[in-house]
Write an enzyme that holds these catalytic residues in place. Structure first.
Site, PDB file in Angstrom:
ATOM      1  N   GLY A 101       0.821  -1.201   0.000  1.00  0.00           N
ATOM      2  CA  GLY A 101       0.000   0.000   0.000  1.00  0.00           C
ATOM      3  C   GLY A 101       0.850   1.243   0.000  1.00  0.00           C
ATOM      4  O   GLY A 101       2.088   1.188   0.017  1.00  0.00           O
TER       5      GLY A 101
ATOM      6  N   ASP B  67      -5.347  11.879  12.751  1.00  0.00           N
ATOM      7  CA  ASP B  67      -5.796  11.244  11.506  1.00  0.00           C
ATOM      8  C   ASP B  67      -6.527   9.928  11.802  1.00  0.00           C
ATOM      9  O   ASP B  67      -6.274   8.900  11.171  1.00  0.00           O
ATOM     10  CB  ASP B  67      -4.613  10.997  10.576  1.00  0.00           C
ATOM     11  CG  ASP B  67      -5.051  10.748   9.123  1.00  0.00           C
ATOM     12  OD1 ASP B  67      -6.183  11.128   8.766  1.00  0.00           O
ATOM     13  OD2 ASP B  67      -4.257  10.165   8.359  1.00  0.00           O
TER      14      ASP B  67
ATOM     15  N   LYS C 279      -9.202   7.381  11.338  1.00  0.00           N
ATOM     16  CA  LYS C 279     -10.080   7.045  10.209  1.00  0.00           C
ATOM     17  C   LYS C 279     -10.128   5.537  10.076  1.00  0.00           C
ATOM     18  O   LYS C 279      -9.364   4.810  10.720  1.00  0.00           O
ATOM     19  CB  LYS C 279      -9.577   7.683   8.922  1.00  0.00           C
ATOM     20  CG  LYS C 279      -8.150   7.302   8.521  1.00  0.00           C
ATOM     21  CD  LYS C 279      -7.708   8.037   7.272  1.00  0.00           C
ATOM     22  CE  LYS C 279      -6.257   7.706   6.899  1.00  0.00           C
ATOM     23  NZ  LYS C 279      -5.821   8.422   5.690  1.00  0.00           N
TER      24      LYS C 279
ATOM     25  N   ASP D 186      -0.583   4.486  13.288  1.00  0.00           N
ATOM     26  CA  ASP D 186      -0.112   5.797  12.799  1.00  0.00           C
ATOM     27  C   ASP D 186      -0.213   6.921  13.821  1.00  0.00           C
ATOM     28  O   ASP D 186      -0.409   8.079  13.465  1.00  0.00           O
ATOM     29  CB  ASP D 186      -0.838   6.202  11.514  1.00  0.00           C
ATOM     30  CG  ASP D 186      -0.190   5.566  10.288  1.00  0.00           C
ATOM     31  OD1 ASP D 186       0.719   4.751  10.464  1.00  0.00           O
ATOM     32  OD2 ASP D 186      -0.613   5.873   9.170  1.00  0.00           O
TER      33      ASP D 186
END
Length: 521
Positions: A20, A135, A137, A153
């Site tokens: 990815g 972030d 999500k 992350d």
């Protein structure tokens, strides 16, 4: 191209294949030969790795994130630079929430609540350590082999933000569909911004839709600031009002109107998981006595359920045998204060009625159910919570808890990241029954391992021989362990193995002296 690193080693980590890419880094699957486990490895793209300020921030924030040790936070195994590659390696979990949603479209409410509670627990811990994710999500919510949600992350978005500011680059950091309003405005952020982003993730998981979408990031950011989200229950009628209320509170435009912290949100979501909400089914009964002294006792078995969210009450009627040519009737009625009775119509003694300040139990009816009793035994300094609500400290006795299943927990103040600071148990409570729960949270201490020579492989085991921790020295920080006795073992090339025992005490750092016998190199 990302294929440039395939088949190489970065530090001790083997790169297998590209899996990815994000805005700043490529992601690879790989292997850690030291721990003998699969890993995921993020490598900064060359245009960012070549920026000295960006690289320094990236490595520093990744190192900060590596110190966040929590069951719901991904474990970072190494941060470094090898040639022109700046990277960090972490545990490998092959599926995230976005990928699960591509298969399932929507996820059942209780499963979403469980995922949210796991993420909220991770956020609460990180926020206490002074780290805001920035972030949150569905891409960054992973799953371990047991189905627990793991957040990835941490700190990377912060590194990207600061580095872009330092280098005056014009870039949007984060994901606009998950931005909080204050993030869209470029304002300073705290933990409540992460709560908003988690609310967006829960909304998407439960409805299959994002609350705000648009043709460009500016349009989406404007909606985050100005527009109200559509009701989740309009998109998925299976959702409860309680779940919708939690999600919409997370999505409040003003940070002060959201949950004050992630711990409070975790408590609400845990109640949804256990089904302990105001919408849970309850049982009521109230009986109007007949004007005779021959009450059909069999009727005392009946109860009238009040369905969740319902306002109607079912009225049941029954009749007994006729006497003097007239029927006698009874009725199940709402539990409301009784009206004054016309005593002139009451039969003569032996029937008597004693005035009461509250409702009375009619002759022949089942007595009112006694509420559940809960006895909690815990250390004196422990805070006791029932389904996320603080109720007392130490040994505690409660008689006002509603029947149902509750999470009962005892938490003590100790070192951060202590795995035994909280002990909990899921307890079913029912009317007329007393339940005792023994909870034993334990404080933690620190264990500093600094053998000579410095570079050695170590394991820490409990008295039964179960390995609790392992790795390689030197350690960036002491290990956090519950109080108690432990065995430790060191091995190094050309050195005799060293085994010892150590006692970890609350709030202190224990540093056993270890000198290994080594031969010539």
């Amino acid at each position: 191209m990302p294929e440039r690193y395939a088949g190489r080693h970065l530090g001790r980590f083997r790169i297998d294949a590209a899996v990815g890419a994000g805005g700043f880094a490529w992601v690879y699957s790989g292997w850690d030969p030291e721990l003998d486990i699969p890993v995921a490895i993020k490598v900064l793209k060359p245009q960012f790795a070549g920026d000295a300020a960006f690289e320094a921030r990236f490595r520093r924030e990744a190192l900060t994130a590596s110190h966040l040790r929590h069951p719901n936070i991904i474990r970072i195994l190494g941060v470094g630079k090898d040639g022109d590659a700046v990277y960090f390696a972490m545990d490998y979990f092959p599926q995230n929430l976005s990928e699960r949603l591509r298969v399932m479209q929507t996820i059942p409410e209780r499963m979403v609540a469980k995922i949210g509670a796991d993420v909220a627990a991770a956020l609460a811990f990180a926020h206490r350590e002074g780290v805001v994710h920035r972030d949150v999500k569905t891409d960054n919510i992973l799953f371990d082999d047991h189905g627990n949600a793991i957040v990835a992350d941490f700190g990377i978005a912060r590194a990207s933000t600061i580095a872009s500011e330092d280098t005056a680059t014009n870039m949007v950091v984060g994901t606009p569909q998950y931005f909080s309003p204050e993030q869209a405005r470029g304002q300073p952020l705290d933990g409540r911004s992460d709560i908003y982003s988690l609310g967006v993730s829960l909304y998407r998981a439960a409805t299959g839709k994002l609350p705000f979408t648009g043709d460009d990031w500016y349009d989406v950011a404007r909606q985050q600031i100005e527009d109200a989200p559509r009701s989740p229950r309009e998109l998925n009628t299976d959702l409860s009002r309680a779940f919708e209320a939690v999600v919409l509170r997370c999505l409040e435009k003003k940070a002060e109107n959201r949950y004050a912290n992630a711990d409070a949100l975790r408590g609400e979501l845990s109640m949804l998981v256990s089904g302990d909400t105001p919408e849970s089914t309850t049982t009521i009964i109230a009986v109007v006595p007949p004007p005779v002294d021959r009450w059909p006792r069999a009727l005392s078995r009946y109860r009238v359920p009040l369905a969740a969210g319902g306002a109607a009450i079912v009225l049941l009627a029954a009749w007994s045998a006729f006497a003097a040519g007239r029927p006698k009737t009874v009725a199940i009625a709402p539990r409301v204060p009784p009206r004054p009775m016309d005593t002139a119509r009451l039969p003569a003694p032996p029937f008597t009625m004693t005035p009461q300040p509250r409702e009375t139990t009619p002759a022949g009816a089942a007595p009112a159910a006694k509420p559940p009793e809960l006895e909690v035994s815990a250390p004196a300094q422990a805070t006791i919570t029932v389904s996320g609500r603080a109720v007392g400290k130490g040994n505690w006795h409660g008689t006002t808890i509603s029947p149902g299943t509750h999470w009962v927990a005892a938490t003590i103040a100790t070192l951060p990241n202590c795995p035994t600071a909280r002990d909990s148990e899921r307890v079913p409570l029912s009317n007329g029954h007393a339940t005792t729960v023994n909870l034993t949270p334990r404080p933690c201490g620190l264990l500093a391992l600094a053998p000579q020579p410095e570079s050695a492989r170590y394991t820490v085991s409990d008295p039964s021989g179960t390995v609790l921790m392992s790795g390689r020295t030197p350690l960036p920080a002491p290990l956090t362990l519950p109080v108690g006795k432990y065995d430790f073992h060191f091995s190094a090339a050309q050195c005799a193995d060293f085994t010892g025992e150590v006692k970890v005490e609350a709030g202190t750092t224990t540093s056993p002296k270890v000198t290994m016998l080594c031969g010539p190199k």
